[in-house]
Motif scaffolding. Structure first.
Motif, PDB file in Angstrom:
ATOM      1  N   ASP A   1       0.617   8.835  52.065  1.00 19.38           N
ATOM      2  CA  ASP A   1      -0.023  10.103  52.384  1.00 19.38           C
ATOM      3  C   ASP A   1      -0.198  10.951  51.127  1.00 19.38           C
ATOM      4  O   ASP A   1       0.681  10.994  50.264  1.00 19.38           O
ATOM      5  N   SER A   2      -1.346  11.626  51.019  1.00 19.52           N
ATOM      6  CA  SER A   2      -1.639  12.515  49.885  1.00 19.52           C
ATOM      7  C   SER A   2      -1.444  13.954  50.327  1.00 19.52           C
ATOM      8  O   SER A   2      -2.328  14.534  50.969  1.00 19.52           O
ATOM      9  N   LEU A   3      -0.292  14.530  49.994  1.00 16.64           N
ATOM     10  CA  LEU A   3       0.029  15.885  50.443  1.00 16.64           C
ATOM     11  C   LEU A   3      -0.209  16.923  49.356  1.00 16.64           C
ATOM     12  O   LEU A   3      -0.030  18.124  49.588  1.00 16.64           O
ATOM     13  N   HIS A   4      -0.597  16.486  48.167  1.00 16.22           N
ATOM     14  CA  HIS A   4      -1.067  17.367  47.088  1.00 16.22           C
ATOM     15  C   HIS A   4      -0.102  18.503  46.769  1.00 16.22           C
ATOM     16  O   HIS A   4      -0.521  19.648  46.558  1.00 16.22           O
ATOM     17  N   GLY A   5       1.186  18.210  46.722  1.00 18.03           N
ATOM     18  CA  GLY A   5       2.167  19.199  46.274  1.00 18.03           C
ATOM     19  C   GLY A   5       2.445  20.315  47.257  1.00 18.03           C
ATOM     20  O   GLY A   5       3.104  21.300  46.889  1.00 18.03           O
ATOM     21  N   THR A   6       1.955  20.204  48.479  1.00 17.04           N
ATOM     22  CA  THR A   6       2.253  21.235  49.488  1.00 17.04           C
ATOM     23  C   THR A   6       3.701  21.099  49.942  1.00 17.04           C
ATOM     24  O   THR A   6       4.405  20.135  49.614  1.00 17.04           O
ATOM     25  N   ALA A   7       4.144  22.067  50.724  1.00 17.60           N
ATOM     26  CA  ALA A   7       5.522  22.066  51.234  1.00 17.60           C
ATOM     27  C   ALA A   7       5.675  21.185  52.469  1.00 17.60           C
ATOM     28  O   ALA A   7       6.771  21.112  53.050  1.00 17.60           O
ATOM     29  N   ILE A   8       4.597  20.537  52.876  1.00 22.70           N
ATOM     30  CA  ILE A   8       4.658  19.667  54.062  1.00 22.70           C
ATOM     31  C   ILE A   8       5.518  18.452  53.743  1.00 22.70           C
ATOM     32  O   ILE A   8       5.348  17.806  52.715  1.00 22.70           O
ATOM     33  N   ARG A   9       6.473  18.147  54.626  1.00 20.35           N
ATOM     34  CA  ARG A   9       7.308  16.980  54.408  1.00 20.35           C
ATOM     35  C   ARG A   9       6.868  15.846  55.324  1.00 20.35           C
ATOM     36  O   ARG A   9       6.339  16.084  56.428  1.00 20.35           O
ATOM     37  N   CYS A  10       7.083  14.614  54.911  1.00 20.41           N
ATOM     38  CA  CYS A  10       6.663  13.434  55.671  1.00 20.41           C
ATOM     39  C   CYS A  10       7.892  12.706  56.201  1.00 20.41           C
ATOM     40  O   CYS A  10       8.835  12.418  55.443  1.00 20.41           O
ATOM     41  N   LEU A  11       7.895  12.457  57.485  1.00 17.72           N
ATOM     42  CA  LEU A  11       8.971  11.741  58.148  1.00 17.72           C
ATOM     43  C   LEU A  11       8.423  10.387  58.597  1.00 17.72           C
ATOM     44  O   LEU A  11       7.481  10.326  59.397  1.00 17.72           O
ATOM     45  N   HIS A  12       8.983   9.297  58.069  1.00 17.56           N
ATOM     46  CA  HIS A  12       8.482   7.957  58.390  1.00 17.56           C
ATOM     47  C   HIS A  12       9.257   7.402  59.587  1.00 17.56           C
ATOM     48  O   HIS A  12      10.453   7.119  59.502  1.00 17.56           O
TER      49      HIS A  12
ATOM     50  N   LEU B   1      -3.477   9.897  56.161  1.00 23.87           N
ATOM     51  CA  LEU B   1      -3.730  11.034  55.257  1.00 23.87           C
ATOM     52  C   LEU B   1      -3.913  10.585  53.811  1.00 23.87           C
ATOM     53  O   LEU B   1      -3.919  11.418  52.904  1.00 23.87           O
ATOM     54  N   HIS B   2      -4.091   9.286  53.576  1.00 19.06           N
ATOM     55  CA  HIS B   2      -4.149   8.813  52.186  1.00 19.06           C
ATOM     56  C   HIS B   2      -5.372   9.352  51.438  1.00 19.06           C
ATOM     57  O   HIS B   2      -5.348   9.487  50.217  1.00 19.06           O
ATOM     58  N   ALA B   3      -6.454   9.668  52.185  1.00 17.91           N
ATOM     59  CA  ALA B   3      -7.673  10.173  51.542  1.00 17.91           C
ATOM     60  C   ALA B   3      -7.830  11.684  51.710  1.00 17.91           C
ATOM     61  O   ALA B   3      -8.891  12.238  51.412  1.00 17.91           O
ATOM     62  N   MET B   4      -6.812  12.367  52.201  1.00 23.68           N
ATOM     63  CA  MET B   4      -6.912  13.810  52.399  1.00 23.68           C
ATOM     64  C   MET B   4      -7.070  14.510  51.047  1.00 23.68           C
ATOM     65  O   MET B   4      -6.331  14.233  50.100  1.00 23.68           O
ATOM     66  N   SER B   5      -8.023  15.388  50.989  1.00 16.88           N
ATOM     67  CA  SER B   5      -8.283  16.124  49.758  1.00 16.88           C
ATOM     68  C   SER B   5      -7.287  17.263  49.611  1.00 16.88           C
ATOM     69  O   SER B   5      -6.552  17.602  50.544  1.00 16.88           O
ATOM     70  N   ALA B   6      -7.274  17.874  48.419  1.00 17.91           N
ATOM     71  CA  ALA B   6      -6.413  19.025  48.207  1.00 17.91           C
ATOM     72  C   ALA B   6      -6.789  20.154  49.155  1.00 17.91           C
ATOM     73  O   ALA B   6      -5.923  20.855  49.704  1.00 17.91           O
TER      74      ALA B   6
END
Length: 635
Positions: A473-484, A440-445
């Protein structure tokens, strides 16, 4: 409490174990157990309940256990044990236990099925209406056909020989027939490979049920009356002569033709005039086999037929340059139409192809022996159109060539994300709860908001620490959390894909468990799993989850290989050095991963228990809890 693997209760006393199952293979019935030696022998049964014990005593061979047409466990040299399959939905099921490989020096023992508490072993399923016998050597056995390499030691040959996906077994699936695979590697009609053991040949063993017992004779119970017998012997006879052998090329050819003719006459006497005998021409024996067939026809036996095994399109990537699983599919795709066109009265019947459709079309043109490409193997499923109720479906085995809706889930686009798709659909896993993708590193807003619009609240990142640091990952300030949850902590893994996939299976348990725990808790919403390209690590984790939810191997494999099309990767392996991100995936890679899990743990749930899974974690699986519901569409 669920029964556990190990010694368990045996079938009810006073009853013959053979009352529990249907088999077409050569067995010795001892009442409480049956013994056998030939590869590919299978036992088919029916049961009711949430689990079943498979009672075996065999420390040499490997077995696949298939429930309702899907392989649920691979038992590697299981020994004297009762292997339990638990966690099934409560209801009626079919089971098929099949010997995968060749162990002519050992006797295997099957002691039947044991139902889990509250269940029952039901009456044996009906046999199929038609029968084929395959007689041959290593090519018939499927010697090393799933190895993925020509360089194998004896142990690798043993573990990677898979008779249930040999061309004979696949041909039987296509024609919906019962079958025997009476193959013995290395042996010939009058001479064995490289001149070994000159005092015995294939014909020494053909009449036996137990190959390692001198003088043993198989007693046909009267139910084995094959309409077709396929003979493929001669590759070993005409292997290179070694110094000191008594043969000359001419004397060997004469002896071979004489012995082959005698063998065909013996088969005719055994099975009668109504059985079609098919002699296969292969490699150096081609012309000699043709001459034998012509001689039998000239003598008045027009039921002897010649078939040429065309080698075009074969890669011979099995152990020691034998045919591979790919080759077996190609050969079956050519052989089945030829056999179906023989004057056996089969044409016009009803098979797994569906009511009124009949079997495969009669052979003509290219399909008669040349030019037919690989085909998907049709599997009869209980309750499906054309299936016969009470029969056990053959285990699923298919190399998906196109998607055709199988495993294809709901399509949703996320801007800036490659290989994104819904992983739901196969088995009991509904669409809209589990997604998969590349990084998701190139995911746009816009893409991040599209992901959020699908209800995704958690991303499980399978990449190593260096990969995450380099391309977060580029999550653009959304509420989505990332679990590694890395499959490999560091950026080090096997270079070859055939080694990589078992290693990934070994290290994917924590990630699969993380997915299950998120699916179990509805308020956590749908989850997205990704790695770098979304095909290798993600492919294995998603495949294990789909398998847990009852997806067939064909469905799982179809979704797995779909990454090639999504990423624009070639189907054939590209030449020259490439990184894993640019290499295509193949169903065989996934099968090696699943085989690792089954051979080391028996089943995916058992594997997850070693990773800390609790019964509460596994409660999300089919038959254990209400079905998972996809989230409501956003307003």
């Amino acid at each position: 409490m669920d029964p556990k693997p190990g010694r368990g209760r045996h079938p009810a006393p006073g009853k013959s174990v053979s009352e529990q199952f249907h088999t077409a293979g050569r067995i010795k019935d001892l009442g409480k157990s049956v013994q056998f030696s030939w590869p590919g022998v299978y036992f088919e049964g029916r049961f009711r309940g949430t689990g079943l014990g498979v009672v075996l005593d065999c420390a040499a061979a490997d077995y696949d256990v298939q429930v309702d047409g899907a392989t649920v466990a691979t038992l590697v040299a299981p020994g004297d044990t009762t292997h339990w399959i638990n966690g099934l939905r409560d209801g009626e099921h079919t089971v098929r236990v099949v010997k995968r490989n060749e162990t002519p020096g050992d006797t295997s023992t099957f002691k039947g099925f044991v139902a889990a508490p509250g269940g029952a072993v039901l009456g044996k399923p009906a046999p199929r209406d038609r029968q084929i016998e395959f007689i041959g050597d290593s090519i018939t056995v499927g010697y090393g056909n799933v190895s993925g390499t020509r360089d194998c030691d004896p142990e690798q040959v043993r573990r990677n020989t898979h008779t249930d996906v040999s061309h004979g077994a696949l041909t039987a699936r296509m024609l919906d027939v019962d079958y025997q695979i009476n193959g013995f590697s290395g042996l010939g009609m009058v001479r064995n490979v490289a001149g070994i053991t000159p005092d015995v040949t294939y014909r020494t063993y053909y009449d036996r049920a137990l190959l390692n017992v001198d003088g043993d004779v198989w007693r046909n119970p009267g139910t084995w009356r094959p309409q077709i017998v396929v003979v493929n012997l001669g590759a070993n006879d005409f292997s290179d002569l070694t110094p000191g052998e008594p043969w000359t090329p001419d004397s060997l050819a004469d002896a071979y033709r004489t012995a082959y003719g005698e063998f065909l006459r013996e088969l005719r006497a055994r099975y009668g005039a109504g059985t079609a005998l098919v002699a296969v021409g292969f490699d150096r024996n081609t012309e000699y086999v043709r001459q034998v067939v012509e001689a039998r026809n000239a003598a008045g036996d027009n039921g002897v037929h010649y078939w040429f095994l065309d080698q075009s399109g074969l890669d011979f990537l099995g152990c020691d340059q034998h045919t591979s699983a790919h080759d077996d599919r190609v050969i079956a795709g050519r052989l089945a139409p030829f056999l179906n066109g023989l004057p056996t009265g089969w044409w016009g019947g009803t098979t797994a192809r569906g009511p009124g459709r009949g079997p495969l079309p009669p052979a003509s043109g290219p399909a008669a022996g040349r030019g037919a490409g690989p085909v998907a193997v049709p599997i009869a499923a209980v309750g499906a159109p054309g299936a016969v109720v009470g029969r056990v479906p053959f285990g699923t085995y298919s190399e998906p060539m196109t998607i055709n809706g199988v495993g294809a889930a709901t399509r949703a686009g996320v801007e800036g994300v490659r290989n994104f798709r819904d992983a739901g659909g196969p088995g009991a896993l509904p669409p809209g709860v589990l997604y998969r993708s590349g990084t998701l590193h190139a995911m746009s807003a816009k893409g991040a908001h599209e992901l959020e619009g699908l209800g995704v609240r958690t991303v499980i990142d399978l990449r190593s620490r260096p990969e995450v640091t380099e391309r977060p990952d580029s999550l653009h300030g959304t509420a989505i959390r990332c679990l590694h949850v890395p499959v490999f902590t560091e950026q080090r893994w096997p270079r070859e894909q055939m080694e990589l996939y078992p290693s990934m299976a070994e290290h994917s348990g924590r990630a699969v468990l993380a997915v299950l725990r998120h699916l179990r808790t509805e308020d956590k919403g749908p989850v997205l799993v990704h790695c770098a390209s979304g095909k290798d690590r993600t492919g294995v984790v998603i495949a294990l989850v789909q398998t847990l939810f009852g997806a067939s191997e064909a469905e799982v494999a179809a979704d797995f290989v779909r990454s090639n099309a999504e990423l624009g990767l070639p189907v054939a392996r590209p030449s020259g050095p490439r990184g894993h991100n640019t290499l295509p995936v193949a169903a065989e890679h996934l099968r090696r991963a699943l085989l690792w899990v089954r051979s080391h743990h028996g089943s995916v749930p058992a594997y997850l228990r070693t990773q800390g899974a609790t019964e509460e974690d596994l409660s999300v699986l089919p038959g254990r809890a209400p079905a998972i519901r996809p989230p409501a569409a956003p307003a």
